[in-house]
Design a protein around this motif. Structure first.
Motif, mmCIF file in Angstrom:
data_model
loop_
_atom_site.group_PDB
_atom_site.id
_atom_site.type_symbol
_atom_site.label_atom_id
_atom_site.label_comp_id
_atom_site.label_asym_id
_atom_site.label_seq_id
_atom_site.Cartn_x
_atom_site.Cartn_y
_atom_site.Cartn_z
ATOM 1 N N GLN A 3 21.760 20.261 -19.315
ATOM 2 C CA GLN A 3 22.728 19.236 -18.911
ATOM 3 C C GLN A 3 24.106 19.852 -18.778
ATOM 4 O OE1 GLN A 3 22.307 16.087 -21.879
ATOM 5 N NE2 GLN A 3 20.974 14.967 -20.496
ATOM 6 N N LEU A 4 24.858 19.365 -17.800
ATOM 7 C CA LEU A 4 26.233 19.795 -17.589
ATOM 8 C C LEU A 4 27.138 18.585 -17.726
ATOM 9 C CD1 LEU A 4 25.808 22.092 -14.441
ATOM 10 C CD2 LEU A 4 25.823 22.767 -16.837
ATOM 11 N N VAL A 5 28.167 18.712 -18.522
ATOM 12 C CA VAL A 5 29.121 17.623 -18.708
ATOM 13 C C VAL A 5 30.499 18.127 -18.308
ATOM 14 C CG1 VAL A 5 30.189 16.044 -20.344
ATOM 15 C CG2 VAL A 5 27.762 16.619 -20.558
ATOM 16 N N GLU A 6 31.076 17.466 -17.301
ATOM 17 C CA GLU A 6 32.390 17.843 -16.790
ATOM 18 C C GLU A 6 33.458 16.916 -17.347
ATOM 19 O OE1 GLU A 6 30.368 18.802 -12.455
ATOM 20 O OE2 GLU A 6 30.694 16.820 -13.289
ATOM 21 N N SER A 7 34.660 17.436 -17.438
ATOM 22 C CA SER A 7 35.791 16.619 -17.862
ATOM 23 C C SER A 7 37.074 17.201 -17.290
ATOM 24 C CB SER A 7 35.871 16.551 -19.390
ATOM 25 O OG SER A 7 36.041 17.842 -19.934
ATOM 26 N N GLY A 8 38.124 16.397 -17.299
ATOM 27 C CA GLY A 8 39.435 16.890 -16.913
ATOM 28 C C GLY A 8 39.957 16.408 -15.575
ATOM 29 N N GLY A 9 39.150 15.687 -14.824
ATOM 30 C CA GLY A 9 39.637 15.189 -13.546
ATOM 31 C C GLY A 9 40.636 14.061 -13.734
ATOM 32 N N GLY A 10 41.236 13.631 -12.621
ATOM 33 C CA GLY A 10 42.179 12.537 -12.693
ATOM 34 C C GLY A 10 43.123 12.523 -11.524
ATOM 35 N N LEU A 11 44.188 11.745 -11.677
ATOM 36 C CA LEU A 11 45.216 11.605 -10.652
ATOM 37 C C LEU A 11 46.427 12.441 -11.038
ATOM 38 C CD1 LEU A 11 46.473 10.158 -8.163
ATOM 39 C CD2 LEU A 11 47.154 8.326 -9.744
ATOM 40 N N VAL A 12 46.915 13.226 -10.097
ATOM 41 C CA VAL A 12 48.081 14.072 -10.356
ATOM 42 C C VAL A 12 48.953 14.101 -9.116
ATOM 43 C CG1 VAL A 12 46.896 16.190 -9.630
ATOM 44 C CG2 VAL A 12 48.797 16.329 -11.246
ATOM 45 N N GLN A 13 50.245 14.275 -9.308
ATOM 46 C CA GLN A 13 51.165 14.358 -8.178
ATOM 47 C C GLN A 13 51.099 15.738 -7.537
ATOM 48 O OE1 GLN A 13 55.062 13.271 -9.603
ATOM 49 N NE2 GLN A 13 54.627 11.078 -9.428
ATOM 50 N N PRO A 14 51.436 15.827 -6.265
ATOM 51 C CA PRO A 14 51.494 17.145 -5.620
ATOM 52 C C PRO A 14 52.391 18.097 -6.406
ATOM 53 C CG PRO A 14 51.669 15.422 -3.981
ATOM 54 C CD PRO A 14 51.731 14.733 -5.319
ATOM 55 N N GLY A 15 51.918 19.323 -6.554
ATOM 56 C CA GLY A 15 52.626 20.323 -7.340
ATOM 57 C C GLY A 15 52.225 20.345 -8.798
ATOM 58 N N GLY A 16 51.463 19.363 -9.213
ATOM 59 C CA GLY A 16 51.042 19.273 -10.599
ATOM 60 C C GLY A 16 49.841 20.143 -10.918
ATOM 61 N N SER A 17 49.374 20.026 -12.148
ATOM 62 C CA SER A 17 48.270 20.855 -12.637
ATOM 63 C C SER A 17 47.213 19.995 -13.314
ATOM 64 C CB SER A 17 48.777 21.892 -13.642
ATOM 65 O OG SER A 17 49.705 22.784 -13.056
ATOM 66 N N LEU A 18 45.988 20.474 -13.251
ATOM 67 C CA LEU A 18 44.876 19.892 -13.988
ATOM 68 C C LEU A 18 43.978 21.030 -14.460
ATOM 69 C CD1 LEU A 18 43.655 16.833 -11.845
ATOM 70 C CD2 LEU A 18 44.708 16.741 -14.107
ATOM 71 N N ARG A 19 43.254 20.777 -15.526
ATOM 72 C CA ARG A 19 42.275 21.743 -16.011
ATOM 73 C C ARG A 19 40.932 21.052 -16.147
ATOM 74 N NH1 ARG A 19 41.090 24.401 -21.777
ATOM 75 N NH2 ARG A 19 40.495 26.524 -21.162
ATOM 76 N N SER A 84 49.749 23.974 -8.855
ATOM 77 C CA SER A 84 50.336 23.754 -7.525
ATOM 78 C C SER A 84 49.396 22.939 -6.640
ATOM 79 C CB SER A 84 50.662 25.091 -6.852
ATOM 80 O OG SER A 84 51.541 25.849 -7.650
ATOM 81 N N LEU A 85 48.898 21.867 -7.193
ATOM 82 C CA LEU A 85 47.906 21.067 -6.466
ATOM 83 C C LEU A 85 48.507 20.420 -5.227
ATOM 84 C CD1 LEU A 85 46.062 19.625 -9.548
ATOM 85 C CD2 LEU A 85 44.942 20.789 -7.649
ATOM 86 N N LYS A 86 47.661 20.327 -4.201
ATOM 87 C CA LYS A 86 48.054 19.762 -2.921
ATOM 88 C C LYS A 86 47.170 18.546 -2.607
ATOM 89 C CE LYS A 86 48.982 24.434 -1.175
ATOM 90 N NZ LYS A 86 48.659 25.426 -0.100
ATOM 91 N N PRO A 87 47.647 17.651 -1.775
ATOM 92 C CA PRO A 87 46.802 16.506 -1.401
ATOM 93 C C PRO A 87 45.445 16.924 -0.849
ATOM 94 C CG PRO A 87 49.057 16.111 -0.723
ATOM 95 C CD PRO A 87 49.004 17.527 -1.229
ATOM 96 N N GLU A 88 45.390 18.059 -0.164
ATOM 97 C CA GLU A 88 44.121 18.503 0.396
ATOM 98 C C GLU A 88 43.148 19.029 -0.657
ATOM 99 O OE1 GLU A 88 47.201 19.377 1.399
ATOM 100 O OE2 GLU A 88 47.296 21.504 1.967
ATOM 101 N N ASP A 89 43.589 19.115 -1.900
ATOM 102 C CA ASP A 89 42.672 19.468 -2.992
ATOM 103 C C ASP A 89 41.909 18.241 -3.494
ATOM 104 O OD1 ASP A 89 45.225 21.658 -4.199
ATOM 105 O OD2 ASP A 89 43.394 22.242 -3.144
ATOM 106 N N THR A 90 42.268 17.076 -2.996
ATOM 107 C CA THR A 90 41.588 15.854 -3.414
ATOM 108 C C THR A 90 40.112 15.910 -3.036
ATOM 109 O OG1 THR A 90 43.580 14.504 -3.227
ATOM 110 C CG2 THR A 90 41.468 13.360 -3.073
ATOM 111 N N ALA A 91 39.253 15.715 -4.029
ATOM 112 C CA ALA A 91 37.809 15.799 -3.813
ATOM 113 C C ALA A 91 37.093 15.487 -5.117
ATOM 114 C CB ALA A 91 37.410 17.194 -3.341
ATOM 115 N N VAL A 92 35.786 15.354 -5.019
ATOM 116 C CA VAL A 92 34.957 15.336 -6.214
ATOM 117 C C VAL A 92 34.598 16.786 -6.514
ATOM 118 C CG1 VAL A 92 32.816 14.564 -7.279
ATOM 119 C CG2 VAL A 92 34.048 13.051 -5.704
#
Length: 120
Positions: A3-19, A84-92
């Motif tokens: 099994q694989l369990v993912e976490s850390g996604g969400g909504l962020v503003q352009p230029g922001g960071s997620l892990r 440095s997230l961009k709108p085009e990084d939006t995805a599952v």
């Protein structure tokens, strides 16, 4: 059963960071490649980054210099630091593990996906 369990996604503003994090569980002897793919609406799933058990990495050209993949072999986890997230990084974003050696043999597995939305 792996099994694989993912976490850390969400909504962020352009230029922001997620892990993103992905934890593999089950009767696993070893994992050759751990990686992240993504699929935006109306587009095919694409490789974002992957890392081998020896630490070799590959990145999509679109994320080079902004994303960093890492793994903890002992914990059977893989991470994706996205800066440095961009709108085009939006995805599952999907976690993938390949060359997983279990008592049943070798196989590949996918996580359920986690949504990343980059928007102001």
């Amino acid at each position: 059963q792996v099994q694989l369990v993912e976490s850390g996604g969400g909504l962020v503003q352009p230029g922001g960071s997620l892990r993103l994090s992905c934890a593999a569980s089950g009767r696993i002897f070893s994992i050759y490649v751990m990686g992240w793919y993504r699929q935006a609406p109306g587009k095919q799933r694409e490789l974002v980054a992957r890392i081998t058990s020896g630490g070799s990495t590959n990145y999509a050209d679109s994320v080079k210099g902004r994303f960093t993949i890492s793994r903890d072999n002992a914990k059977k986890m893989v991470y994706l630091q996205m800066n440095s997230l961009k709108p085009e990084d939006t995805a599952v974003y999907y976690c993938n593990v390949a060359g997983v050696y279990t008592p049943e043999g070798l196989a590949d597995y996918w996580g359920q996906g986690t949504q990343v939305t980059v928007s102001s």
